[in-house]
Design an enzyme around this catalytic site. Structure first.
Site, PDB file in Angstrom:
ATOM      1  N   THR A 266       0.834  -1.199   0.000  1.00  0.00           N
ATOM      2  CA  THR A 266       0.000   0.000   0.000  1.00  0.00           C
ATOM      3  C   THR A 266       0.868   1.247   0.000  1.00  0.00           C
ATOM      4  OG1 THR A 266      -0.071   0.369   2.395  1.00  0.00           O
ATOM      5  CG2 THR A 266      -1.632  -1.222   1.478  1.00  0.00           C
ATOM      6  N   ASP A 267       0.263   2.370  -0.331  1.00  0.00           N
ATOM      7  CA  ASP A 267       0.883   3.633   0.006  1.00  0.00           C
ATOM      8  C   ASP A 267       0.636   3.877   1.496  1.00  0.00           C
ATOM      9  OD1 ASP A 267       2.199   6.078  -0.196  1.00  0.00           O
ATOM     10  OD2 ASP A 267       1.233   6.608  -2.074  1.00  0.00           O
ATOM     11  N   TYR A 268       1.247   4.908   2.015  1.00  0.00           N
ATOM     12  CA  TYR A 268       1.300   5.170   3.456  1.00  0.00           C
ATOM     13  C   TYR A 268      -0.101   5.249   4.073  1.00  0.00           C
ATOM     14  CZ  TYR A 268       3.526   7.294   7.612  1.00  0.00           C
ATOM     15  OH  TYR A 268       3.999   7.577   8.869  1.00  0.00           O
ATOM     16  N   THR A 269      -0.437   4.281   4.934  1.00  0.00           N
ATOM     17  CA  THR A 269      -1.694   4.181   5.704  1.00  0.00           C
ATOM     18  C   THR A 269      -2.947   4.150   4.829  1.00  0.00           C
ATOM     19  OG1 THR A 269      -2.007   6.585   6.085  1.00  0.00           O
ATOM     20  CG2 THR A 269      -0.641   5.388   7.671  1.00  0.00           C
ATOM     21  N   SER A 270      -2.838   3.713   3.587  1.00  0.00           N
ATOM     22  CA  SER A 270      -4.014   3.788   2.721  1.00  0.00           C
ATOM     23  C   SER A 270      -5.079   2.743   3.059  1.00  0.00           C
ATOM     24  CB  SER A 270      -3.617   3.695   1.250  1.00  0.00           C
ATOM     25  OG  SER A 270      -3.080   2.442   0.921  1.00  0.00           O
TER      26      SER A 270
END
Length: 731
Positions: A266-270
């Site tokens: 994932t991208d950051y905390t997505s």
């Protein structure tokens, strides 16, 4: 059994055996990606994260580098029961320590070999500095320069984006991931992130499947076809479902249709952010949706770490689904050779030898030279003569931090060469004045970490310097923090503080060259009307000042060509060259056609545009036949002559138009280019080969095919100034 299958047997046996030994908690740990932090003293790890590593609750770390630091963290991982090594990732976007031009600037070289070269150097430095994995390349097609992350991509064109995606993957990964100088590449942001509404980061995306397949998906697929090891999800939704929870995107399309074999991060905390999207109620539901969709690794969200065990207990998720994700991550570590030697990327002596070596700095300077685009050169003011008193004016003229631009994570801006330093290295009589603050916005100055000076006093000093000088070089544009992630701008002109300075200096009547530094296309209509010479230099990296000086004084004749359209004003956005016709195309004599009341439809500088110190003249386009059929080859030839006074390089561009089709088609599409070098007075025939594959598109039934009919082929120095000839395609 094939040779490949036999070669895979030891790997599969090892990984399956390891997987069988793992507890559920250990498996979940491999899916958890945590961040290291950075302080003035260097990288450090939070105490609770250290405990996660020691307990096997973490499989990968990002923002951790240097051989000493990664060795320390790897030591912790090897104290766990199964001694599974950590994977270290980082944002190596346009160089690691040796910083190259921002990707948008580098794309303007139109030199695939140089782009692969910079990725190779970045991989060599990053791997020497303890890293295994880069979150690059970003291949999002973008048509809205208000979006700050256009700096990180390659521009607006799909065909060119495909070629660059392949070059970057080859550069990072080489031919063997087990080699000491390669890293895993990560194509991002999957998918469609460049089409966010209003150019505002983290916003929504909505488009038809045809638009998606024709224009936005091909660069991601090209990276997959080139063997990219990992894929990062995007923050946006696709057809109402966030990419991170979109099973059609991550499983049906990416894995089943495209055959992707690596792992998805994932991208950051997505995963967590799907709650805000309104598609899940809580992290429990978010974790279930993401894993079932095809997300293997959770970046910094800790959703998998906190929710997967309960989801398994509740029979919402099967052990087999978790095993599949874990296997993919273990496989990447195996391919890197980390199970054989977890410390193979943690060698301080090797790092000292490799990082920022003279040959790497030389490459950075050469690529920076080729990224510069000459936008205007009235009266042949450029190249400059090394004589007289030169005034360098502007807040970007001696700012090391701004030379390396955004997304230069590990770059040391204190080692960057400013424009002032680059000019002084040539023993020129040059004097510098700041002249203005980057912006009048005091709040933004604080965010950017830039001290504000007395605007009136700064301008007065600069005007006085200009008056007693023979020539003025104005270094204006954006500070590095004004583009990049979370740096969208609604007004993409040069900030008012710098505009006032420019007007005051122009009023002195001294010859003036505007050197732009920025991470996106700018609106420059006033500048184009009033400034005699304009040089677009983007953020060029460690060797920026030297490269700009090389071009200003003619040691290198600029050859860069824009890969993103420059609008006249923000009201034209989105604006791009390969738009479609309407039922009422522009007719200046008819009010009721597609146009503005207050501005031309045409951009200020079109896609593919860029001048040279010499003059290239194009002859008529010649074709080898008037009709092309399946399996045929059509030769397209144009004679290019250098009629100027300098040797130079030219990017000869080929475009095609499908005049009538089952669905409406763009007015032109890039289908080829050649970068040639011509000595002054020389000429060369440039030949392209077209096949029916170049005519393919997604038809009314969403089949990728070509149709018979009339086509036009266009060749020229940019997407606007082309010569064309018609041909037929027949079944």
């Amino acid at each position: 059994m094939s040779v490949h299958a036999r070669a895979q047997q030891p790997q599969q046996q090892f990984l399956r055996s390891l997987l069988q030994k793992m507890t559920l908690e250990e498996k979940i740990g491999q899916l958890n990606l945590l961040t290291s932090d950075m302080d003035v003293t260097g990288p450090f790890m939070k105490e609770n994260y250290k405990q996660d590593i020691l307990s096997g609750a973490c499989g990968a770390i990002f923002n951790a580098y240097t051989p000493q630091y990664t060795r320390m963290l790897q030591d912790m991982a090897l104290k766990t029961r199964l001694k599974i090594p950590l994977l270290f990732g980082y944002d190596v976007i346009h160089g690691h320590k040796t910083i190259f031009p921002i990707p948008l600037g580098e794309a303007c070289t139109w030199d695939l070999g140089q782009m692969e070269r910079s990725a190779r150097i970045a991989a060599e430095e990053a791997s020497a500095d303890g890293l295994h994995w880069t979150y690059s390349p970003m291949v999002d097609i973008a048509r809205d320069p208000r979006w700050g992350r256009v700096a990180e991509g390659t521009g607006e064109d799909t065909w060119l984006g495909v070629q660059i995606a392949k070059a970057k993957v080859r550069g990072y990964q080489g031919n063997d991931l087990a080699a000491r100088n390669t890293v895993l590449a990560c194509v991002k942001h999957f998918a469609l992130y460049g089409a966010i509404e209003a150019g505002r980061d983290y916003n929504t995306v909505d488009m038809s499947r045809r638009q998606m397949y024709q224009f936005y998906l091909p660069p991601y697929k090209a990276a997959v076809d080139a063997g990219v090891a990992t894929v990062m999800t995007s923050f946006n939704e696709i057809d109402g479902i966030p990419a991170t929870g979109n099973k059609w995107l991550l499983t049906e399309l990416l894995r089943k249709e495209w055959g992707f074999k690596g792992f998805v991060v994932t991208d950051y905390t997505s995963i967590n952010e799907m709650i805000n999207h309104g598609i899940v109620k809580n992290e429990y539901e978010a974790g279930e949706l993401a894993l079932k969709a095809g997300v293997d690794m959770d970046m910094q969200g800790s959703v998998y770490a906190t929710q997967l065990k309960k989801l398994v207990a509740d029979k919402k998720i099967s052990i087999q689904t978790i095993d599949q994700a874990v296997y993919r991550i273990l496989e990447a570590k195996y391919k890197l050779g980390l199970f054989k030697d977890p410390y193979r990327f943690a060698d301080s002596a090797h790092a000292r030898e490799v990082i920022m070596s003279p040959e790497k700095l030389k490459a950075a300077r050469e690529i920076a030279q080729r990224s510069i685009v000459l936008l205007k050169n009235e009266g042949g003011l450029l190249p400059l003569k090394p004589q007289g008193n030169i005034a360098l004016i502007g807040p970007l003229g001696d700012s090391q931090k701004d030379m390396i631009g955004n997304w230069s994570a590990a770059g040391d801006f204190k080692k960057a060469v400013t424009l002032l330093q680059g000019l002084k290295a040539r023993n020129l009589n040059v004097t510098y004045a700041q002249g203005a603050n980057v912006t009048d916005d005091s709040v933004l100055l604080v965010k950017l970490g830039i001290p504000g000076g007395n605007a009136a006093a700064l301008q007065q000093e600069a005007v006085a310097l200009a008056q007693r000088s023979d020539l003025v070089i104005l270094a204006l544009g954006e500070s590095q923090g004004m583009s990049g992630e979370a740096a969208s701008r609604s007004d993409i002109g040069i900030p008012a503080s710098q505009k006032r300075l420019m007007e005051a200096v122009l009023a002195t009547g001294k010859p003036l060259v505007l050197v732009l530094m920025n991470g996106r296309p700018l609106t420059l209509e006033w500048e184009d009307q009033h400034v005699p010479a304009i040089l677009e230099t983007w953020f060029l990296g460690t060797e920026a000042g030297n490269a700009i000086a090389d071009v200003l004084f003619g040691d290198y004749n600029p050859s860069g060509k824009l890969t993103m359209t420059f609008p006249r004003n923000t009201g034209q956005i989105p604006i791009y060259y390969n738009h479609k016709n309407t039922g009422r195309p522009l007719d200046p004599k008819n009010k009721y056609t597609s146009k503005y009341l207050d501005v031309s439809n045409e951009p200020l500088y079109p896609f593919g545009y860029g001048l040279s110190y010499t003059k290239f003249v194009y002859g008529d386009v010649r074709i080898s036949k008037n009709t092309i059929r399946a399996n045929d080859k059509l030769q397209v030839t144009v004679t290019v002559t250098n009629q100027g006074n300098y040797d130079g390089e030219e990017v000869v561009q080929l475009y095609i138009r499908d005049v009538t089709a089952s669905v409406n088609r763009p007015l032109k599409e890039l289908k080829g280019f050649q970068k040639i070098f011509l000595k002054k007075g020389a000429k060369q025939d440039v030949t392209f080969t077209i096949t029916t594959d170049d005519l393919k598109f997604y038809d009314r039934d969403m089949q990728y095919t070509w149709e018979p009919g009339e086509f036009r082929v266009m060749v020229g120095p940019n997407s606007r100034d082309v010569k064309e000839v018609a041909f037929e395609a027949a079944k």
